[in-house]
Design an enzyme around this catalytic site. Structure first.
Site, PDB file in Angstrom:
ATOM      1  CB  THR A   1      26.455 -17.828 -23.488  1.00  0.00           C
ATOM      2  OG1 THR A   1      26.024 -19.093 -24.008  1.00  0.00           O
ATOM      3  CG2 THR A   1      27.533 -18.039 -22.451  1.00  0.00           C
TER       4      THR A   1
ATOM      5  CG  ASP B   1      15.231 -16.920 -23.896  1.00  0.00           C
ATOM      6  OD1 ASP B   1      15.268 -15.960 -24.677  1.00  0.00           O
ATOM      7  OD2 ASP B   1      14.394 -17.845 -23.985  1.00  0.00           O
TER       8      ASP B   1
ATOM      9  CB  SER C   1       9.668 -25.205 -27.709  1.00  0.00           C
ATOM     10  OG  SER C   1       9.391 -24.815 -29.038  1.00  0.00           O
TER      11      SER C   1
ATOM     12  CD  GLU D   1       8.575 -26.081 -34.015  1.00  0.00           C
ATOM     13  OE1 GLU D   1       8.551 -27.206 -34.516  1.00  0.00           O
ATOM     14  OE2 GLU D   1       8.099 -25.081 -34.583  1.00  0.00           O
TER      15      GLU D   1
ATOM     16  CE1 TYR E   1      14.550 -26.762 -29.551  1.00  0.00           C
ATOM     17  CE2 TYR E   1      12.336 -26.272 -30.331  1.00  0.00           C
ATOM     18  CZ  TYR E   1      13.386 -26.016 -29.478  1.00  0.00           C
ATOM     19  OH  TYR E   1      13.267 -25.021 -28.547  1.00  0.00           O
TER      20      TYR E   1
ATOM     21  CE  LYS F   1      13.853 -27.094 -25.796  1.00  0.00           C
ATOM     22  NZ  LYS F   1      14.366 -26.484 -24.560  1.00  0.00           N
TER      23      LYS F   1
HETATM   24  O1  F7E Z   1      12.037 -19.523 -38.055  1.00  0.00           O
HETATM   25  C1  F7E Z   1      10.858 -19.127 -41.577  1.00  0.00           C
HETATM   26  C2  F7E Z   1      10.937 -20.528 -41.000  1.00  0.00           C
HETATM   27  O2  F7E Z   1      14.321 -20.175 -37.307  1.00  0.00           O
HETATM   28  C3  F7E Z   1      10.871 -18.762 -38.068  1.00  0.00           C
HETATM   29  C4  F7E Z   1      13.329 -21.226 -31.860  1.00  0.00           C
HETATM   30  O3  F7E Z   1      13.511 -20.316 -30.796  1.00  0.00           O
HETATM   31  O4  F7E Z   1      11.008 -20.670 -32.032  1.00  0.00           O
HETATM   32  C5  F7E Z   1      12.226 -20.734 -32.768  1.00  0.00           C
HETATM   33  O5  F7E Z   1      12.105 -21.642 -33.843  1.00  0.00           O
HETATM   34  C6  F7E Z   1      10.131 -18.925 -39.378  1.00  0.00           C
HETATM   35  C7  F7E Z   1       9.970 -20.371 -39.819  1.00  0.00           C
HETATM   36  O6  F7E Z   1      12.442 -19.919 -35.603  1.00  0.00           O
HETATM   37  C8  F7E Z   1      14.020 -18.474 -43.232  1.00  0.00           C
HETATM   38  O7  F7E Z   1      10.527 -21.473 -41.964  1.00  0.00           O
HETATM   39  C9  F7E Z   1      11.906 -18.374 -43.730  1.00  0.00           C
HETATM   40  O8  F7E Z   1       8.649 -20.519 -40.272  1.00  0.00           O
HETATM   41  O9  F7E Z   1      13.405 -17.930 -36.607  1.00  0.00           O
HETATM   42  P1  F7E Z   1      13.149 -19.347 -36.896  1.00  0.00           P
HETATM   43  P2  F7E Z   1      11.601 -21.255 -35.307  1.00  0.00           P
HETATM   44  O10 F7E Z   1      11.982 -22.364 -36.204  1.00  0.00           O
HETATM   45  O11 F7E Z   1      10.168 -20.900 -35.284  1.00  0.00           O
HETATM   46  C10 F7E Z   1      10.567 -21.900 -31.438  1.00  0.00           C
HETATM   47  C11 F7E Z   1       9.335 -21.603 -30.619  1.00  0.00           C
HETATM   48  C12 F7E Z   1      11.636 -22.567 -30.660  1.00  0.00           C
HETATM   49  O12 F7E Z   1      11.401 -23.191 -29.629  1.00  0.00           O
HETATM   50  C13 F7E Z   1      12.989 -22.595 -31.298  1.00  0.00           C
HETATM   51  O13 F7E Z   1      13.988 -22.957 -30.368  1.00  0.00           O
HETATM   52  O14 F7E Z   1      10.883 -18.303 -40.415  1.00  0.00           O
HETATM   53  N1  F7E Z   1      11.993 -18.799 -42.447  1.00  0.00           N
HETATM   54  N2  F7E Z   1      13.133 -18.185 -44.243  1.00  0.00           N
HETATM   55  C14 F7E Z   1      13.288 -18.867 -42.103  1.00  0.00           C
HETATM   56  N3  F7E Z   1      13.872 -19.194 -40.933  1.00  0.00           N
HETATM   57  C15 F7E Z   1      15.233 -19.159 -40.868  1.00  0.00           C
HETATM   58  N4  F7E Z   1      15.842 -19.459 -39.704  1.00  0.00           N
HETATM   59  N5  F7E Z   1      15.984 -18.781 -41.974  1.00  0.00           N
HETATM   60  C16 F7E Z   1      15.430 -18.428 -43.176  1.00  0.00           C
HETATM   61  O15 F7E Z   1      16.132 -18.100 -44.144  1.00  0.00           O
END
Ligand code: F7E
Length: 325
Positions: A10, A13, A127, A129, A151, A155
């Site tokens: 759902t 991906d 990931s 991460e 996380y 993983k």
């Molecule tokens: O954050 C910055 C935040 O939540 C991207 C998942 O698919 O990719 C994803 O994880 C960036 C970060 O993705 C906000 O600090 C700023 O630097 O979209 P995101 P993520 O954490 O990188 C990895 C590879 C995975 O494996 C995960 O499952 O954006 N940021 N301000 C913010 N991020 C969020 N969410 N919200 C904000 O307000």
């Protein structure tokens, strides 16, 4: 006709992967939670156009017996394990549930497949991460793992399990180490979709501002359908192996803002508010991937630039919101 089983169908991906496998002649089975079936309009939205073609099994993958029974009845040729608690949080509140669901479900699937369908190829959604405070940049398959979030730790633990089933049990078990990948089906909690949906609301007069954390944070953002294509290539490769899937190009959250607001002719600076609640303190190291191995062995390369991905997302969000008015 080969049979595939998907967890996490759902999600972004899973839904693209189901489309790809159906188009390539697979019989596609998927495990979905009862809550999703009960709230189908919202939670099955990404696969509403596919439900007639998919064979859905209602179960929780946190339950070993349920997983075992589904594997026994489907006996898949390929299993794509995409379900996960995927939001990267640095809070300690949800540690147990993240560890449990990301590790245990992988274990339940692998152990059941080993018993009931040892020929089955297994894909694990790793990931970037897992690299965390990466010890080198760009990262590739030989870069040491050094996760910084629960996380990432969950993983990485599951990834080692996958390698163990490959090396010690001879299973065709592989992993994609995927960097951020986006599309109009991305969850609203992730920053790109948060931005594109806010732009749609602002454009249509439902809102005036967007609150974000660190807009200087940089990511290696790709296009989700490309990454799903990579998953299938990994599974059809001659030997089970692990691959970094990334674009190798970095952009900041500010770049995403700029592109997204530009689609509707607005300047993001008039609408942006900082909210410390969304600030992640532990992001000093920027992750950027090297996909040379995937290019060389799988013939995979990313096809879309970030601005084109964001453009598609904004237009789709405007259409979605417009249709509800
Ligand atoms: O954050 C910055 C935040 O939540 C991207 C998942 O698919 O990719 C994803 O994880 C960036 C970060 O993705 C906000 O600090 C700023 O630097 O979209 P995101 P993520 O954490 O990188 C990895 C590879 C995975 O494996 C995960 O499952 O954006 N940021 N301000 C913010 N991020 C969020 N969410 N919200 C904000 O307000």
């Amino acid at each position: 006709m080969p049979t595939a089983l998907i967890t996490g169908v759902t999600g972004q991906d899973g839904s693209y992967l189901a489309e790809l496998l159906l188009a390539r002649g697979y019989e596609v089975h998927a495990i979905v939670r009862r809550e999703a079936i009960e709230d189908a309009d919202r939670r099955l939205a990404n696969i509403s156009h596919l439900t007639k073609s998919l064979q859905l099994h209602v179960a929780s993958i946190d339950n070993h017996l349920s997983v075992y029974k589904i594997i026994a009845s489907v006996v898949p040729d390929e299993c794509y394990h995409l379900a996960a608690a995927s939001f990267v949080s640095y809070s300690f509140d949800d540690e147990a549930s993240v560890l449990q669901s990301n590790f245990n479900a992988t274990h339940f699937l692998l152990t059941s497949l080993k018993e009931l369908a040892p020929h089955c190829r297994f894909y694990f959604a790793g990931s970037s991460e897992m690299f965390g405070h990466a010890l080198g940049t760009p990262q590739d398959e030989s870069t040491e793992f050094n996760p910084r979030s629960i996380y990432g730790i969950s993983k990485l633990a599951a990834y080692h399990l996958v390698r163990n089933y490959r090396q010690n049990h001879g299973m065709f078990a592989c992993a994609g180490i995927l960097y951020n990948h986006e599309s109009p089906r991305r969850g609203f909690e992730f920053v790109t979709r948060k931005i594109t949906s806010a732009v749609a609301r602002i454009h249509l007069g439902h809102a005036t501002t967007i609150e974000l954390g660190n807009v200087e944070a940089r990511r290696d953002w790709g296009y989700a359908p490309d990454y799903v294509d990579a998953m299938h290539r990994i599974m059809r490769h001659d030997v089970p192996d692990d691959f970094v899937i990334a674009t190798g190009t970095l952009h900041s959250v500010r770049d995403v803002l700029e592109c997204a607001f530009a689609v509707v002719g607005l300047d993001y600076r008039s609408h942006l508010r900082f909210n410390p609640e969304y600030f992640r303190p532990d992001e000093a190291v920027t992750l950027c991937g090297n996909h040379a191995k995937a290019k060389r062995l799988l013939g995979w390369t990313p096809t879309r630039k970030l601005e084109d991905i964001v453009d598609e997302m904004v237009r789709k969000d405007i259409a979605l919101l417009g249709a509800k008015e």
